[in-house]
Design a protein around this motif. Structure first.
Motif, PDB file in Angstrom:
ATOM      1  N   LYS A  22       0.911  -1.171  -0.035  1.00  7.38           N
ATOM      2  CA  LYS A  22       0.033  -0.017   0.080  1.00  7.38           C
ATOM      3  C   LYS A  22       0.927   1.031   0.028  1.00  7.38           C
ATOM      4  O   LYS A  22       0.665   2.305  -0.737  1.00  7.38           O
ATOM      5  N   LEU A  81       2.114   1.707  -3.554  1.00  8.18           N
ATOM      6  CA  LEU A  81       1.035   2.255  -4.177  1.00  8.18           C
ATOM      7  C   LEU A  81       0.734   3.606  -4.066  1.00  8.18           C
ATOM      8  O   LEU A  81       0.631   4.404  -4.940  1.00  8.18           O
ATOM      9  N   THR A 123      -4.617  -3.953  -2.866  1.00 10.46           N
ATOM     10  CA  THR A 123      -3.423  -3.141  -3.275  1.00 10.46           C
ATOM     11  C   THR A 123      -3.010  -3.832  -4.595  1.00 10.46           C
ATOM     12  O   THR A 123      -2.618  -3.200  -5.692  1.00 10.46           O
TER      13      THR A 123
END
Length: 434
Positions: free
Chosen positions: A54, A57, A78
């Motif tokens: 995450k 990302l 994710t």
């Protein structure tokens, strides 16, 4: 509420009166049956991905640490969100259409901003959720055209209710499918094919939850109906991702195959049969035990068994010359099929490339280091297995099958089931199942 909030396992309930309609008995039977066999996927989907994934990302799309505090459940994980960013970076789409708003909307909007712009059209059946998501995306610096699309339409050939879509772009470069929820019908997302004609050459389709049984059947039907789109299920997310790429002019898929016309039982008959299986306990047993496979895999097993019989017959015929030369690279170039490596002490007796009901296929006749005679069947197909081989029995034969990407493999022999499963696990690079 937006995807920032903690949510339960199930998707949001319908909130608009015009979305509510009495589902058929067939739809309810399918939901019950697929709920019985799909609960492991639903539980696994609660995990939204690692914290490291995450953080990566968020960094890719320039969002703060608290921009996506809660993922998983009915929201994208994710892995799927990374796939969206990958697609935007690769093709820099001008028009993106998204079915099912939420975290995907924000991530895609930000990815577009970082990769040359582009327009995002997002549709969701929940009016309040659309408004809240639009406010959330704007607050985080994104731009998207969010539309309320009640589930009041129908797509020919697919069950369940579909989005009442409006203001669609004429061409779509990236299509993101994360709705409607499976509770409408396990096959409901198949209706997204009504947009495939708008897909531009080189355009990409991304389907979330592709590991679920219903979406696997959807993928199988899409592969047969749309040979100009190359579909492949990808690893790397908790719920699975199916990616489809529309061929550009001049590209070909070797020997594209459309299913032969066949008479199928009506929806209510199939649903009744499935419900009967559920009542008798067979579907529940299938989750934990070794029983007959779902119907959509039957053709693959039939073809694998037939290839074994044909290989055996060739071995007995003097007039049929065996080919013991195996060039994996040449086969891959000519057919698009990938073959696994064989152990050095296995002897190759015959190699055949031939057409089947599933499309072009390859069959190898092999003798193992212990003298076991088996055949390896390879083609593109959807089966209940993934990388870990599963077992199927056909009369006196044992068949172990597994998948690798879009490829499906079956190792067949007149051996003990445990032996065939161990040999298949060796080929698949997986530990043998006890």
């Amino acid at each position: 509420m937006t995807s920032r909030n903690v949510t339960g396992l199930l998707a949001l309930p319908d909130e608009d009166a015009d979305e509510r309609s009495d589902s058929t008995w067939s739809d309810r039977a399918y939901r019950i049956a697929f709920g019985a066999i799909g609960w492991p996927w639903l539980l696994y989907s609660l995990w939204g991905g690692t914290k490291a994934s995450k953080r990566e990302l968020l960094a890719r799309v320039g969002l703060g640490e608290d921009a996506l505090p809660h993922l998983g459940s009915w929201k994208a994980d994710t892995g799927f969100l990374h796939r969206i960013v990958d697609a935007v970076e690769e093709i820099r789409p001008r028009n993106v259409v998204e079915l099912g708003a939420g975290a995907t909307t924000l991530v895609c909007a930000r990815a577009l901003q970082h990769n040359g712009g582009g327009r995002l059209f997002s549709y969701d059946q929940h009016r309040g959720f659309v408004a809240a998501t639009a406010e959330w995306v704007e607050k985080e610096g994104g731009t998207a055209a969010l539309r309320h699309a009640p589930l009041t339409a129908q797509v020919r050939g697919w069950p369940g209710r579909w989005y009442a879509l409006r203001d669609l772009p004429d061409t779509i470069d990236l299509l993101i499918i994360d709705g409607p929820p499976w509770a409408i019908h396990p096959f409901v997302r198949g209706g997204a094919e009504c947009l495939f004609d708008r897909l531009s050459p080189g355009g990409i389709v991304l389907l979330d939850d592709a590991a679920r049984p219903g979406e696997r059947i959807v993928a199988r039907r899409w592969r047969k109906a749309w040979p100009e789109i190359r579909f492949e299920r990808l690893a790397g997310s908790t719920k699975g991702t199916l990616i489809g790429r529309k061929l550009r002019s001049g590209q070909v898929i070797p020997m594209p195959h459309r299913a032969r016309a066949e008479r199928r039982p009506s929806h209510w008959r199939r649903a009744a049969a499935m419900a009967a299986l559920l009542v008798s306990g067979w579907l529940a047993h299938d989750v934990v035990g070794d029983v007959a496979p779902p119907a959509h895999a039957a053709s693959f097993f039939d073809e694998a068994a037939a290839s074994y019989d044909a290989s055996q017959a060739r071995q007995r015929m003097v007039s049929q010359l065996e080919s013991t030369s195996l060039d994996r690279a040449e086969i891959a170039r000519a057919t698009g099929l990938r073959l696994p490596d064989l152990p050095r002490d296995w002897e190759l007796k015959d190699v055949q490339v031939f057409p089947s009901d599933l499309g072009i296929s390859v069959a190898l006749m092999i003798v193992t280091e212990s003298g076991d005679e088996v055949s390896l069947f390879a083609t593109r197909a959807e089966t209940p297995a993934e990388k870990l081989p599963l077992l199927e029995r056909r009369e006196r034969r044992s068949m172990a099958y597994w998948e690798e990407g879009s490829m499906a493999y079956a190792l067949t022999g007149e051996l003990a089931s445990e032996r065939v499963l161990a040999l298949a696990s060796e080929l698949a690079g997986q530990p043998a199942r006890s």
